[in-house]
Design a protein around this motif. Structure first.
Motif: not given
Ligand SMILES: NC(=O)c1ccc[n+]([C@@H]2O[C@H](COP(=O)([O-])OP(=O)(O)OC[C@H]3O[C@@H](n4cnc5c(N)ncnc54)[C@H](OP(=O)(O)O)[C@@H]3O)[C@@H](O)[C@H]2O)c1
Length: 296
Positions: A175-179, A253-274
């Motif tokens: 689901k995260l990938a699709i989002n 103009q409502r706060k989005t869920e970006i930190d828990f979608i792309t943001g989560y992906l980026l944290v994981s990418a960093k952890r794996h040096n991707i």
């Protein structure tokens, strides 16, 4: 069962109404200081739900948390002292990572994660529309939660189709990938999901999918590049007329869920040096949009 729905917005109101119809004792916990909340589902008659009852929360067998990912911590923290350790806490929201923050505070409780493709819309405080029929998957977050597979039958009886999965992480990553592929791009371009099928979005979509696939494989999610591309293409086609939730959040103009979608992906990418420059650029773009509202 005694069920409390924390965050009776669109999704929470749909489940509160359906679980009530299925015969459960359902109350809600909304952000509004009202003793009761009246809810109509589509053309069905209004039902009245007790709101913000600490007594009912203390007796709850199930606490269904349907606030947005970024609201989870603030919503649940003040209530923790009233939640019995036998109460099953079910989290139903888009994105990943929010439960990791609150799980240590609920370490005695069975914790269950849920993902749903039902569509719901709340045109007013007292009305909810079931805009699209979908599926719901439930799965254990911790070992006590993993023993709650009976809950899928309870939820399925209220609103089909609902199933239990032994690997909710796999469902959440898919689901995260699709989002990641659809949400930021449709929000930035302010277009419908179906517009992403146009030729000039293909290069960007390919880059997003490449990066997401590398991260998923590093997270040991069994997926191939071809499978992910096919899934994203299918969802774009099947939801062509829809506006994504992030599109709507940006539009209103409502706060989005970006930190828990792309943001989560980026944290994981960093952890794996991707390296994930395309997703990073989308993340930065959404953050710039959000920040522009607070500054204006
Ligand atoms: N809607 C859909 O069709 C759909 C489909 C699949 C998945 N999802 C996902 O499901 C989640 C919920 O979406 P939604 O559309 O139902 O959002 P929503 O309508 O905004 O519902 C969230 C509700 O939580 C309430 N809330 C926020 N903080 C609270 C607090 N501290 N205490 C009590 N209530 C609180 C909000 O009230 P206030 O507005 O008063 O703050 C709002 O009513 C999101 O992650 C979304 O991405 C939605």
């Amino acid at each position: 069962m005694n069920i409390v729905v924390l965050g009776p917005g669109a999704v929470g109101s749909l489940w509160a109404y359906k679980l009530n119809l299925a015969g459960h004792n359902v109350s809600v916990y909304s952000s509004q200081n009202l003793p009761n909340l009246s809810l109509e589902l589509d053309e069905q008659p209004a039902l009245s739900f007790v709101n913000q009852s600490i007594e009912l929360l203390t007796k709850a067998d199930v606490l269904l948390v349907t606030v947005k990912a970024w609201q989870v911590e603030a919503a649940i923290e003040p209530l923790i002292k009233h939640i019995d350790e036998r109460c099953i806490v079910v989290f139903m929201h888009n994105g990943m990572g929010a439960v990791d923050t609150v799980a240590p505070l609920l370490d005695r409780n069975p914790l269950v994660l849920a993902t749903t493709t039902h569509g719901a819309y709340k045109p007013s405080r007292e009305k909810v529309l079931h805009t699209g029929h979908g599926n719901t998957l439930l799965g254990g977050y911790n070992s006590k939660g993993s023993r709650c597979d009976f809950l899928a039958e309870v939820f399925n009886h209220a609103l089909a189709n609902c199933q239990w999965t032994e690997n909710i992480n796999l469902a959440l990553w898919n689901k995260l990938a699709i989002n990641c592929a659809i949400n930021p791009l449709t929000a930035i371009e302010q277009c419908r999901n179906g517009d992403l099928a146009k030729e000039h979005y293909q290069e960007k979509l390919n880059q997003i999918i490449d990066e997401v696939c590398q991260v998923m494989r590093a997270e040991k999610v069994p997926i191939t590049r071809e499978q992910l591309e096919e899934t994203v293409t299918q969802v774009i086609k099947a939801t062509a007329e829809n506006y994504s939730s992030m599109h709507q959040d940006v539009f209103y103009q409502r706060k989005t869920e970006i930190d828990f979608i792309t943001g989560y992906l980026l944290v994981s990418a960093k952890r794996h040096n991707i390296s994930a420059p395309t997703n990073q650029a989308l993340y930065d773009n959404i953050k710039t949009i959000e920040n522009s509202w607070t500054q204006s």
